[in-house]
Design an enzyme around this catalytic site. Structure first.
Site, short mmCIF file in Angstrom:
data_model
loop_
_atom_site.label_atom_id
_atom_site.label_comp_id
_atom_site.label_asym_id
_atom_site.label_seq_id
_atom_site.Cartn_x
_atom_site.Cartn_y
_atom_site.Cartn_z
N ASP A 75 0.79 -1.25 -0.10
CA ASP A 75 0.11 0.11 -0.12
C ASP A 75 0.73 1.23 -0.10
O ASP A 75 0.59 2.34 -0.87
CB ASP A 75 -0.92 0.10 1.27
CG ASP A 75 -1.88 -0.92 1.22
OD1 ASP A 75 -2.27 -1.30 0.03
OD2 ASP A 75 -2.85 -1.03 2.21
N VAL A 76 1.86 1.21 0.83
CA VAL A 76 2.94 2.53 1.02
C VAL A 76 3.55 2.67 -0.29
O VAL A 76 3.66 3.96 -0.80
CB VAL A 76 3.74 2.36 2.23
CG1 VAL A 76 4.70 3.29 2.04
CG2 VAL A 76 2.94 2.48 3.31
#
Length: 283
Positions: A75-76
């Site tokens: 996600d990051v």
């Protein structure tokens, strides 16, 4: 600028797909983030993509099960790729006045971020396997047991290994043909490891940390999160900042002409909903 992470086609159902928005505002920079690209409607979650991308196959002990990373790294990384694309599109718009559609997805970001591991397969046909905390091409580069706990020892070149051997009191290892080069150490790591561990067992981790640091050898203890924050504070990095009275981790960027500002705390659920809906009605 508009950013969304609905499934492909989700925004179009509300009349807010890229073509819809660009028809009204040709200068829009419109970023779509999906799980698996514009042609796949599969739901995308960090854990799922850690598994599907191969990331989990690389995490854990060689003889144990695969593990996910301790944070939502996919996600990051996908968000960072999206931000990079948006910045490039904004620069293009500054030059030409044209907006554009920026797209990224969790799977592509994960594969890109696996760097040398995916390259090993793509360029060399080698499928990487779990190695625990060992490095594929550097040795020693892992946690190593000392007299009272583990210490990360990260030797990245032959000069550092010579300094390590000297600091450990076994300088002859640096001239041993089995260990004199990185390639040799990689090939003979099973022979080298017990020799290093025997010396490291003679002193506690903190004492070795001081000795090896004084010898300019990258090393350090395995901190918990509290200790990591305290280390950053001790180094003058000011890792915690207050935004609207809420403590949070400081943005890691430092800009000399336009310093990062921390004006607003993370919003509560629907805190700005009425304001955003009113803006949508006006536009």
């Amino acid at each position: 600028m508009l950013v969304h992470n609905l499934r492909p086609g989700g925004m179009a159902r509300f009349g807010l797909g890229y073509d819809d928005v660009a028809a009204v505002n040709p200068g829009v920079v419109y970023c779509s983030i999906s799980g698996f690209g514009p042609d796949a409607t599969l739901p995308g979650y960090d854990l799922l993509v850690q598994a599907l991308s191969g990331l989990m196959s690389l995490t854990g002990s060689p003889d144990g099960p695969p593990y996910r990373a301790g944070v939502a790294v996919v996600d990051v990384m996908t968000g960072l790729h999206g931000a990079t694309g948006i910045l490039a599109a904004l620069h293009h718009r500054d030059v030409t006045g044209e907006g554009q559609h920026v797209e990224t997805n969790l799977l592509s970001a994960a594969l890109s971020s696996l760097v040398n591991q995916t390259s090993a397969y793509v360029a060399g046909g080698v499928v990487p396997q779990r190695m625990g905390n060992e490095h594929l091409s550097l040795y020693p580069y892992e946690p190593m047991a000392t007299g009272d706990g583990e210490l990360i020892v990260a030797v990245g070149n032959d000069r550092q290994f010579r300094r390590l051997a000297g600091a450990l009191g076994v300088p002859e290892l640096a001239d041993d043909p089995r260990f004199a080069s990185m390639a040799a150490r990689n090939a003979n790591r099973r022979e080298l490891r017990p020799l290093l561990l025997a010396r490291l067992a003679e002193k506690p981790a903190q004492e070795w940390f001081r000795i090896l640091t004084d010898a300019d050898i990258p090393c350090g203890p395995i901190n918990d999160v509290r200790q990591g924050i305290e280390l950053a504070a001790g180094l003058g990095l000011d890792p915690v900042v207050s935004t609207g009275g809420v403590p949070t981790v400081r943005n890691p960027l430092t800009l000399s002409a336009t310093p990062v500002r921390h004006d607003l705390a993370p919003p509560a659920l629907d805190e700005h909903g009425a304001e955003i809906r009113a803006w949508l009605r006006r536009n």
